[in-house]
Design a protein around this motif. Structure first.
Motif, mmCIF file in Angstrom:
data_model
loop_
_atom_site.group_PDB
_atom_site.id
_atom_site.type_symbol
_atom_site.label_atom_id
_atom_site.label_comp_id
_atom_site.label_asym_id
_atom_site.label_seq_id
_atom_site.Cartn_x
_atom_site.Cartn_y
_atom_site.Cartn_z
ATOM 1 N N ARG B 108 24.757 66.464 -25.777
ATOM 2 C CA ARG B 108 25.517 66.316 -24.198
ATOM 3 C C ARG B 108 26.394 67.308 -23.568
ATOM 4 O O ARG B 108 26.301 67.936 -22.508
ATOM 5 C CB ARG B 108 26.277 64.785 -24.157
ATOM 6 N N SER B 126 28.511 64.566 -15.121
ATOM 7 C CA SER B 126 29.185 64.183 -15.433
ATOM 8 C C SER B 126 28.921 62.040 -16.348
ATOM 9 O O SER B 126 29.755 62.754 -17.424
ATOM 10 C CB SER B 126 30.271 63.584 -14.387
ATOM 11 N N THR B 127 28.357 61.885 -16.272
ATOM 12 C CA THR B 127 28.459 60.752 -16.583
ATOM 13 C C THR B 127 27.926 60.925 -18.198
ATOM 14 O O THR B 127 27.967 60.509 -18.994
ATOM 15 C CB THR B 127 26.587 60.016 -16.878
ATOM 16 N N VAL B 129 28.739 63.832 -19.955
ATOM 17 C CA VAL B 129 29.897 64.240 -20.150
ATOM 18 C C VAL B 129 30.940 63.488 -20.861
ATOM 19 O O VAL B 129 31.494 63.998 -22.234
ATOM 20 C CB VAL B 129 30.418 65.361 -19.496
ATOM 21 N N LYS B 130 31.032 62.566 -19.666
ATOM 22 C CA LYS B 130 32.131 61.474 -20.660
ATOM 23 C C LYS B 130 30.974 60.908 -21.358
ATOM 24 O O LYS B 130 32.298 60.701 -22.338
ATOM 25 C CB LYS B 130 31.864 60.718 -19.335
ATOM 26 N N ALA B 131 29.654 60.279 -22.057
ATOM 27 C CA ALA B 131 29.268 60.009 -23.114
ATOM 28 C C ALA B 131 29.622 61.186 -24.519
ATOM 29 O O ALA B 131 30.449 60.730 -25.484
ATOM 30 C CB ALA B 131 28.120 59.198 -22.643
ATOM 31 N N ALA B 133 32.010 63.451 -24.323
ATOM 32 C CA ALA B 133 33.792 63.122 -25.087
ATOM 33 C C ALA B 133 33.923 61.811 -25.766
ATOM 34 O O ALA B 133 35.159 61.574 -25.930
ATOM 35 C CB ALA B 133 34.351 63.585 -24.268
ATOM 36 N N ARG B 134 33.051 60.503 -24.973
ATOM 37 C CA ARG B 134 33.632 59.596 -25.750
ATOM 38 C C ARG B 134 33.105 59.806 -27.469
ATOM 39 O O ARG B 134 34.039 59.049 -27.881
ATOM 40 C CB ARG B 134 32.957 58.561 -24.525
ATOM 41 N N ASP B 177 35.906 71.563 -26.331
ATOM 42 C CA ASP B 177 35.405 70.296 -26.303
ATOM 43 C C ASP B 177 35.817 69.337 -27.713
ATOM 44 O O ASP B 177 35.839 68.316 -27.617
ATOM 45 C CB ASP B 177 34.167 69.979 -25.577
#
Lengths: 221, 221
Positions: B108, B126-127, B129-131, B133-134, B177
């Protein structure tokens, strides 16, 4: 009692079932509809995947790590050769089926034609189905190429690589997605695997809503 | 001369590089922009993937099969314990990072923030990337949990599992990251790995268009 949490049409579960059966390790099969992710199953397996092998007091995950463990602790009958070069070839081909074949063929065809219906995910995407049907030809040709030079996929002896390949192909055969007329050599190889006692439980699998096609369990398919 | 066809920010290539370096096997690194799939590379490797190891006269693919082969043929220093239960744990965790962590985190973040730019595939989603990062938080917490009980990820000794994990994390660290403040324990583990001579070549990697962040090669990050 050893116990395998599995789903009948998961190739990774089938690979482990074949290894257990070939080595005559008794195990109780417990079907997991793992996508429902009920709390009990997630407690057993935080990764939310099958197979999970309860072996003695251990809970074991990751099919390849399980198979290597079974090979090391139950070396007879051997599913890995002794020579490092030959062992490399077994592992390379096992990874070929479990990664590349899975991504290009199994996932596309099984997800679209079976899992979407089972999980209530809508209609099959015909682009994916076509891509999977195209890719399997190339893989069957690769198997043909290997089997023209070798008795089994990775060399002169049956190995984990044959079980990995047969695990994927048998799942696809359950939904009639393998063209056995493409290569007589590959068909002969599958007939040999299919007639092993270790394969019996796999030929008896039934998935509700998806009746077995007639040729699936037939040894003269 | 042995040769490794690789891409600097591929975790699978990094895992093999770490094993080669730890075992002091000399190898010439040849960078492959494998997504260009130029004819020469595809001839070497029909699967179109890196790493490919030219080892003596052999061409070897599949990072895990390569690592197991190197361990069997160059057993010192050992990256696998002797006991089957401990070996299982090394292989389970290696698969955890190479499959689960890769799918949930590495792919991702790296695809969206690096490969899309390198390969000309548009803007990061960005969805995704956010997933990613979570998901990395949960994985760092899992590493924290393991390292509170063990000196290294799979047990008392450094193993292939540590190299697999460090290979993924170091790629993500190159694009800043990884939140090293999340766990002092995990940070200490990474500091130990990072200061090994085997890690030097990885800290020297440079990808055109993506300058190294200052902390990346710093041993006191």
């Amino acid at each position: 009692m050893n116990r395998l949490y599995h789903f009948a049409l998961s190739p990774y579960c089938r690979k482990v079932r074949l290894v257990l059966a070939e080595k005559r390790i008794e195990v109780e099969l417990v079907e997991e509809r793992y996508w429902d992710k009920e709390a009990d199953f997630l407690r057993r397996n935080p990764a939310g995947k099958v197979p999970i092998l309860k072996f003695g007091s251990r809970m074991m995950a990751e099919s390849q790590a399980i198979c290597e463990y079974l090979e090391e602790t139950h070396p007879e009958p051997a599913l890995m050769p002794k020579d490092p070069e030959a062992r490399y070839e077994v592992r390379r081909l096992t990874a070929w089926f479990d990664d590349k074949f899975n991504e290009e063929v199994t996932t596309r065809l099984m997800t679209e034609r079976l899992f979407k219906k089972l999980m209530g995910g809508g209609y099959p995407d015909s682009t994916m189905v076509k891509a999977g049907a195209r890719a399997i030809k190339y893989h069957l040709d690769y198997m043909h190429y290997l089997l023209e030079q070798r008795r089994w996929l990775a060399g002169p002896e049956l190995s984990l690589a044959d079980f990995a390949a047969a695990a994927h192909l048998s799942c696809l055969d359950y939904i009639s997605d393998v063209d056995w007329n493409r290569s007589e050599t590959v068909k002969d190889w599958y007939a040999k695997i299919k007639s092993r006692p270790a394969f019996r439980s796999i030929l008896a699998d039934q998935v509700p809503g998806f009746p077995q096609p007639a040729h699936y369990a037939d040894l003269d398919f």
